[in-house]
Design an enzyme around this catalytic site. Structure first.
Site, PDB file in Angstrom:
ATOM      1  N   ARG A  45       0.847  -1.200   0.000  1.00  0.00           N
ATOM      2  CA  ARG A  45       0.000   0.000   0.000  1.00  0.00           C
ATOM      3  C   ARG A  45       0.877   1.243   0.000  1.00  0.00           C
ATOM      4  O   ARG A  45       0.550   2.267  -0.549  1.00  0.00           O
ATOM      5  CB  ARG A  45      -0.910  -0.001   1.225  1.00  0.00           C
ATOM      6  CG  ARG A  45      -2.231  -0.678   0.939  1.00  0.00           C
ATOM      7  CD  ARG A  45      -3.200  -0.438   2.029  1.00  0.00           C
ATOM      8  NE  ARG A  45      -2.652  -0.868   3.310  1.00  0.00           N
ATOM      9  CZ  ARG A  45      -3.381  -1.216   4.358  1.00  0.00           C
ATOM     10  NH1 ARG A  45      -4.680  -1.179   4.276  1.00  0.00           N
ATOM     11  NH2 ARG A  45      -2.831  -1.593   5.474  1.00  0.00           N
ATOM     12  N   ARG A  46       2.004   1.151   0.704  1.00  0.00           N
ATOM     13  CA  ARG A  46       2.956   2.264   0.749  1.00  0.00           C
ATOM     14  C   ARG A  46       4.349   1.674   0.907  1.00  0.00           C
ATOM     15  O   ARG A  46       4.499   0.551   1.412  1.00  0.00           O
ATOM     16  CB  ARG A  46       2.620   3.227   1.880  1.00  0.00           C
ATOM     17  CG  ARG A  46       2.689   2.647   3.270  1.00  0.00           C
ATOM     18  CD  ARG A  46       2.145   3.607   4.295  1.00  0.00           C
ATOM     19  NE  ARG A  46       0.695   3.611   4.298  1.00  0.00           N
ATOM     20  CZ  ARG A  46      -0.064   2.743   4.997  1.00  0.00           C
ATOM     21  NH1 ARG A  46       0.512   1.814   5.741  1.00  0.00           N
ATOM     22  NH2 ARG A  46      -1.367   2.778   4.960  1.00  0.00           N
ATOM     23  N   LYS A 103      -3.102 -15.470  11.378  1.00  0.00           N
ATOM     24  CA  LYS A 103      -3.750 -16.409  12.317  1.00  0.00           C
ATOM     25  C   LYS A 103      -5.270 -16.351  12.227  1.00  0.00           C
ATOM     26  O   LYS A 103      -5.945 -17.380  12.359  1.00  0.00           O
ATOM     27  CB  LYS A 103      -3.293 -16.146  13.753  1.00  0.00           C
ATOM     28  CG  LYS A 103      -3.352 -14.692  14.190  1.00  0.00           C
ATOM     29  CD  LYS A 103      -1.973 -14.108  14.354  1.00  0.00           C
ATOM     30  CE  LYS A 103      -2.014 -12.593  14.371  1.00  0.00           C
ATOM     31  NZ  LYS A 103      -0.805 -11.994  14.854  1.00  0.00           N
ATOM     32  N   ILE A 134       8.895 -18.840  17.050  1.00  0.00           N
ATOM     33  CA  ILE A 134       9.029 -20.192  17.623  1.00  0.00           C
ATOM     34  C   ILE A 134       8.500 -21.224  16.628  1.00  0.00           C
ATOM     35  O   ILE A 134       7.354 -21.120  16.188  1.00  0.00           O
ATOM     36  CB  ILE A 134       8.222 -20.328  18.946  1.00  0.00           C
ATOM     37  CG1 ILE A 134       8.637 -19.252  19.951  1.00  0.00           C
ATOM     38  CG2 ILE A 134       8.401 -21.720  19.540  1.00  0.00           C
ATOM     39  CD1 ILE A 134       7.818 -19.277  21.244  1.00  0.00           C
ATOM     40  N   GLY A 185       5.742  -2.307  17.016  1.00  0.00           N
ATOM     41  CA  GLY A 185       5.235  -3.188  15.951  1.00  0.00           C
ATOM     42  C   GLY A 185       4.762  -4.533  16.457  1.00  0.00           C
ATOM     43  O   GLY A 185       4.605  -5.472  15.683  1.00  0.00           O
ATOM     44  N   GLU A 188      -1.507  -5.797  17.343  1.00  0.00           N
ATOM     45  CA  GLU A 188      -2.369  -5.925  16.163  1.00  0.00           C
ATOM     46  C   GLU A 188      -2.864  -4.549  15.735  1.00  0.00           C
ATOM     47  O   GLU A 188      -2.875  -3.604  16.539  1.00  0.00           O
ATOM     48  CB  GLU A 188      -3.580  -6.801  16.502  1.00  0.00           C
ATOM     49  CG  GLU A 188      -3.232  -8.226  16.827  1.00  0.00           C
ATOM     50  CD  GLU A 188      -2.461  -8.900  15.704  1.00  0.00           C
ATOM     51  OE1 GLU A 188      -2.997  -9.032  14.607  1.00  0.00           O
ATOM     52  OE2 GLU A 188      -1.295  -9.285  15.929  1.00  0.00           O
ATOM     53  N   LYS A 203      -4.593 -18.148  17.746  1.00  0.00           N
ATOM     54  CA  LYS A 203      -3.393 -19.009  17.755  1.00  0.00           C
ATOM     55  C   LYS A 203      -3.673 -20.331  18.468  1.00  0.00           C
ATOM     56  O   LYS A 203      -3.243 -21.394  18.013  1.00  0.00           O
ATOM     57  CB  LYS A 203      -2.247 -18.255  18.435  1.00  0.00           C
ATOM     58  CG  LYS A 203      -1.795 -17.013  17.642  1.00  0.00           C
ATOM     59  CD  LYS A 203      -0.899 -16.133  18.485  1.00  0.00           C
ATOM     60  CE  LYS A 203      -0.448 -14.900  17.726  1.00  0.00           C
ATOM     61  NZ  LYS A 203       0.186 -13.894  18.588  1.00  0.00           N
TER      62      LYS A 203
HETATM   63  N1  HSE Z   1      -0.012  -8.961  18.178  1.00  0.00           N
HETATM   64  C1  HSE Z   1       0.663 -10.203  18.187  1.00  0.00           C
HETATM   65  C2  HSE Z   1       1.343 -10.373  19.532  1.00  0.00           C
HETATM   66  C3  HSE Z   1       1.668 -10.238  17.075  1.00  0.00           C
HETATM   67  O1  HSE Z   1       1.461  -9.406  20.272  1.00  0.00           O
HETATM   68  O2  HSE Z   1       1.750 -11.474  19.867  1.00  0.00           O
HETATM   69  C4  HSE Z   1       2.191 -11.598  16.770  1.00  0.00           C
HETATM   70  O3  HSE Z   1       1.186 -12.470  16.390  1.00  0.00           O
END
Ligand code: HSE
Length: 433
Positions: A45-46, A103, A134, A185, A188, A203
């Site tokens: 997108r960018r 996920k 992992i 980062g 979510e 998960k």
């Molecule tokens: N938001 C997720 C976490 C990122 O904090 O584990 C990895 O799936």
């Protein structure tokens, strides 16, 4: 041998990390695959300011990658349900292998996607969807393939664990730590997915299916987040010799499969209770091997890229060997999938931590313990704090109890005239082997 050509859809944190690690370690990766991997096209997108994409073809149309005849493997890193699902199904129909870190996509639409992949004889690999770097899918599907897995428990949301750790160690405010996790980062796009347990439930749903060979059933996963955990409960847990962790737990019982995500008190001496910050860990109990634990970074650009590229390496090896027989997506032959039901929470057996405020007067504790006794609930420990007002906090740890019985007992306790407000309750797991 001809290079394998990949298309990356989504060029944010993980996409950029994947591109950079593929470039930086290309020699070492090629030594492992015996064949070069080239990034044929990127859909973004960018631009990602952390990447120098040189003369790689760039598009803003993800479906151009799925329909590009020069792309052998599509790496899906856009996240979410749609258009990710249609993108992956288009790539599958076009005979491309897929690697995804998504996920939500696998937990909710995985049954349909894996069926399509089997029909078109391509691989859909999803290691990066769970616990970042992992290799837990590989560990269970291959390394533990001899075992009947009894249960697994994981700290599988890095953001949640980072928040709980900072609150406990530094007394920081919830919102402040969450913002830092977003800047790093980890979080979510919608951080309620992290703090309300939805991300962990995605998960856990996948892990449970890989562990027990059951269809993916995200809608059956009990999900409770950490947003109601108070500093008081964190401190009380510490003083009783426990840590509060946000745990995903799935267990095979004679009545069905437990599938649940919730804050949990764990004895502080357990290794998993000492997994801190953004780190994740999954503890797996197999009947032959006993307890095994897998630990590593659960989020972030390059840890997640590590899993994406590991899946890609497997696919490249398969392609080079001209493999036409694929490993089943969940590690069990589709015709042998188990129809064990997911156990309703009312039937799950756990111990409980309870905290309540009671009036400072004779006989109140007797009424509470009477209710617990009548419900067949045995008390492990009871603590009444020194009173500074007419209200006294009382902490009770129970022995394991059927959750339905505990719900009735709590309703009866809350109805007592001398118990003020709601009873806080947090499940307790011993996690002994
Ligand atoms: N938001 C997720 C976490 C990122 O904090 O584990 C990895 O799936």
């Amino acid at each position: 041998m001809k290079p394998v050509r990949v298309g990356i859809c989504g060029f944010g944190t993980v996409g950029g990390g994947t591109f950079n690690v593929l470039g930086r370690n290309s020699k070492e990766i090629t030594r492992r695959t015996g064949r070069a991997i080239v990034v044929e096209q990127i859909a973004q997108r960018r631009p990602n300011i952390n990447c120098d994409t040189g003369d790689t073809s760039i598009t803003d149309d993800i479906f151009a990658v799925a329909n590009n005849p020069n792309v052998d493997v599509l790496i899906e890193l856009i996240g979410g349900h749609e258009p990710a699902k249609e993108l992956v199904l288009t790539a599958i129909r076009n005979g491309k292998h897929v690697v995804t870190a998504n996920k939500a996509l696998i937990a909710v639409h995985g049954n349909e996607i894996f069926e399509a992949a089997a029909k078109h004889n391509v691989v859909v690999a999803y290691e990066a969807a769970i616990a970042g770097g992992i290799p837990i899918v590989k560990a269970m599907r291959e390394g533990l393939a001899a075992n009947s897995i009894d249960w697994l428990a994981g700290i599988i949301n890095g953001t949640g664990n980072f928040i709980l750790t900072e609150m406990r160690d530094k007394g920081r405010a919830f919102a402040d730590v969450l913002q830092e996790a977003q800047e790093l980062g980890y979080a979510e796009a919608d951080p309620t997915f992290d703090v309300e347990g939805i991300d962990a439930a995605h998960k856990l749903t996948i892990l449970s299916s890989v562990a027990f060979g059951i269809p993916l059933q995200f809608d059956q996963c009990y999900t409770e987040g950490i947003s109601k955990i108070s500093a008081q409960d964190v401190a009380n847990a510490e003083s009783l010799g426990f840590r509060i962790k946000h745990l995903g737990l799935t267990r095979r019982t004679s009545e069905g499969i437990e599938l649940r995500v919730h804050p949990t008190l764990i004895p502080e001496k357990r290794l998993i209770a000492n997994v801190n910050g953004v780190m994740n860990a999954v503890l797996v109990e197999g009947d032959a091997v006993g307890p095994t634990m897998y630990y590593g970074a659960g989020a972030g650009a390059e840890p997640t890229a590590s899993s994406v590229i590991a899946d890609l390496v497997d696919i490249v090896r398969d392609m080079s060997l001209d493999q036409t027989v694929r490993m089943p997506s969940l590690g069990f032959s589709p015709e042998t999938m188990s129809d064990s039901p997911i156990l309703p929470m009312e039937k799950v057996v756990t111990a409980f931590y309870m905290r309540m405020n009671v009036s400072e007067k004779p006989g109140v504790l007797a009424q509470i313990t009477q209710i617990l006794g009548d419900a067949g609930i045995s008390i492990e420990a009871i603590r009444q704090h020194t009173h500074v007002s007419a209200q006294v906090p009382v902490i009770i740890l129970t022995r394991p109890v059927v959750e339905g019985h505990m719900n009735s007992a709590i309703a009866a306790i809350e109805a007592l005239a001398d118990v003020n407000g709601e009873v806080t309750r947090i499940r307790v797991e011993n996690l002994g082997g």
